[in-house]
Write an enzyme that holds these catalytic residues in place. Structure first.
Site, short mmCIF file in Angstrom:
data_model
loop_
_atom_site.label_atom_id
_atom_site.label_comp_id
_atom_site.label_asym_id
_atom_site.label_seq_id
_atom_site.Cartn_x
_atom_site.Cartn_y
_atom_site.Cartn_z
N THR A 128 -4.58 -1.12 -2.91
CA THR A 128 -4.01 -2.44 -2.67
C THR A 128 -3.79 -3.15 -3.99
O THR A 128 -3.73 -2.51 -5.05
CB THR A 128 -4.91 -3.28 -1.72
OG1 THR A 128 -4.20 -4.44 -1.31
CG2 THR A 128 -6.21 -3.67 -2.38
N ASN A 129 -3.64 -4.49 -3.98
CA ASN A 129 -3.47 -5.26 -5.21
C ASN A 129 -4.19 -6.60 -5.07
O ASN A 129 -4.89 -6.82 -4.07
CB ASN A 129 -1.97 -5.47 -5.52
CG ASN A 129 -1.25 -6.14 -4.37
OD1 ASN A 129 -1.51 -7.30 -4.04
ND2 ASN A 129 -0.34 -5.42 -3.72
N HIS A 130 -4.01 -7.47 -6.05
CA HIS A 130 -4.82 -8.70 -6.12
C HIS A 130 -4.25 -9.90 -5.36
O HIS A 130 -4.82 -10.98 -5.42
CB HIS A 130 -5.01 -9.11 -7.58
CG HIS A 130 -5.79 -8.12 -8.40
ND1 HIS A 130 -7.11 -7.82 -8.14
CD2 HIS A 130 -5.42 -7.35 -9.45
CE1 HIS A 130 -7.54 -6.91 -9.01
NE2 HIS A 130 -6.53 -6.61 -9.81
#
Length: 391
Positions: free
Chosen positions: A207-209
């Site tokens: 995923t990402n932030h």
């Protein structure tokens, strides 16, 4: 009044002292206020007074270096503009499109509801030129509060005295209920938010932030403007206080399938989500044990949702985001053209004070064949307002 952005313009009349009470009343009722003063106004009331009351910098021509496009930035920030007191001089300038100082230049750039509270000598007020100017401003969309009959600075009672601050406040409040911009009534808006998740095994994922704050702010603004809004969101910790219909997804593929369902009948699509570009080709059915020093994952590219929407676009206004760590403008411009977008909102996610996970952002708006516009650092609700103003 709560959370409304109100710009108060104070011009050079004796009644300028009353505008202090008026600003205080706005703030007590939840508005955020920025004050603009003419040079003459600073002779009656100091900028320090308004800065102390409003907790914001005061805009004026003398004593502080104004930015090159601060008048445009202020107009994009404002929900409401009010001139209190409005002198004969500033009324005459505005009626004739004259912009020879910061206050009149900023007012000329305003496209929000504008209100005018005249204050002057009775002879000046009744003068045919003044009445003609007031009529012109009303024709231009200004709301004008007629002055009262009372004791004037000249020492006698006549018409021209500025209405008391509490009267002005009640008048403004009543008009705001009628003037709130709802320019998206009848429009269908899709907003994506948050991040997507691609499974590695039953425990781990890619995923990402992204936290979803930007997308939720965009959806909230669209609802405020009267749109029928569908918010398609990856996992977040945010409560849906937007008023939009929330559809929760996890993967990039799921997001695309939901968007396709609503895309054909939509008017505006704003892709604020940070989607995963790749997924694991064969996710493990059981948790992968850490037996080796290295773990090799074979990744396949996900569908490029924005690119596909650009190919299929008809009546829709399509807006993308570009989260970059280098060559911000160059990369965003290439993405704008390649994906057939109407606008791209570019931001530098290498900075820790803006972007992912923060309440603030500082972005650049890029549109085909139009001037590039950069926002100041401001909260994401303000950025959302700017997006729809430009659309």
């Amino acid at each position: 009044m709560k959370n409304l952005h109100i710009v108060v313009y104070v011009t050079g009349g004796i009644a300028a002292y009353k505008s202090i009470i008026f600003v205080r009343e706005l703030i007590k009722n939840g508005a955020e206020v920025k004050v603009v003063m003419t040079k003459m106004a600073t002779s009656f009331v100091t900028p320090l007074t308004f800065r102390t009351i409003s907790h914001n910098e005061v805009y004026y021509d003398e004593g502080r270096q104004l930015g090159i496009v601060e008048h445009v930035e202020l107009s994009m920030w404002a929900d409401i503009a009010i001139i209190i007191p409005a002198t004969a001089n500033v009324i005459g300038k505005l009626a004739n499109g004259i912009a020879d100082d910061f206050a009149t230049t900023a007012l000329l750039a305003m496209n929000c509801p504008r209100f005018l509270v005249p204050s002057m000598n009775d002879v000046m007020y009744e003068n045919s030129a003044m009445q003609r100017n007031l009529q012109q401003l009303e024709n231009d969309g200004y709301k004008v509060l007629e002055p009262s009959i009372g004791f004037l600075a000249e020492g006698y009672e006549a018409k021209g005295r500025m209405q008391e601050p509490e009267v002005v406040f009640k008048w403004l409040k009543a008009n705001i209920l009628q003037e709130r911009v709802q320019d998206l009534i009848g429009k269908k808006v899709i907003v994506t938010a948050g991040h997507t998740v691609e499974e590695i095994d039953p425990v781990r994922y890619i995923t990402n932030h992204s936290t979803g704050k930007m997308g939720y702010a965009v959806a909230r603004e669209a609802v405020k403007r009267g749109a029928d809004v569908i918010l398609i969101s990856g996992p977040t910790n945010l409560a849906n206080d937007t008023g939009a219909k929330l559809i929760s997804i996890k993967t990039t593929g799921q997001m695309y399938q939901i968007i396709k369902k609503y895309y054909e009948t939509s008017d505006i699509v704003i892709m604020a989500a940070a989607v995963a570009d790749y997924h694991v080709k064969t996710p493990a059915k059981q948790k992968i044990k850490k037996n080796e020093n290295e773990l090799v994952l074979r990744l396949e590219k996900n569908i490029d949702i924005l690119n596909e929407l650009g190919k299929e676009k008809k009546q829709q206004k399509l807006v993308g985001f570009a989260a970059e760590t280098q060559d911000l403008i160059k990369n965003a411009q290439q993405k704008l053209v390649k994906k057939n977008l109407d606008m791209i909102v570019a931001n530098d996610v290498s900075r820790k004070d803006i972007g992912f996970g923060t309440d603030d952002n500082e972005v650049t708006f890029i549109r085909p064949n139009k001037k590039i516009i950069s926002s100041p650092k401001t909260d994401k609700n303000d950025i959302s307002k700017m997006i729809f103003d430009l659309i």
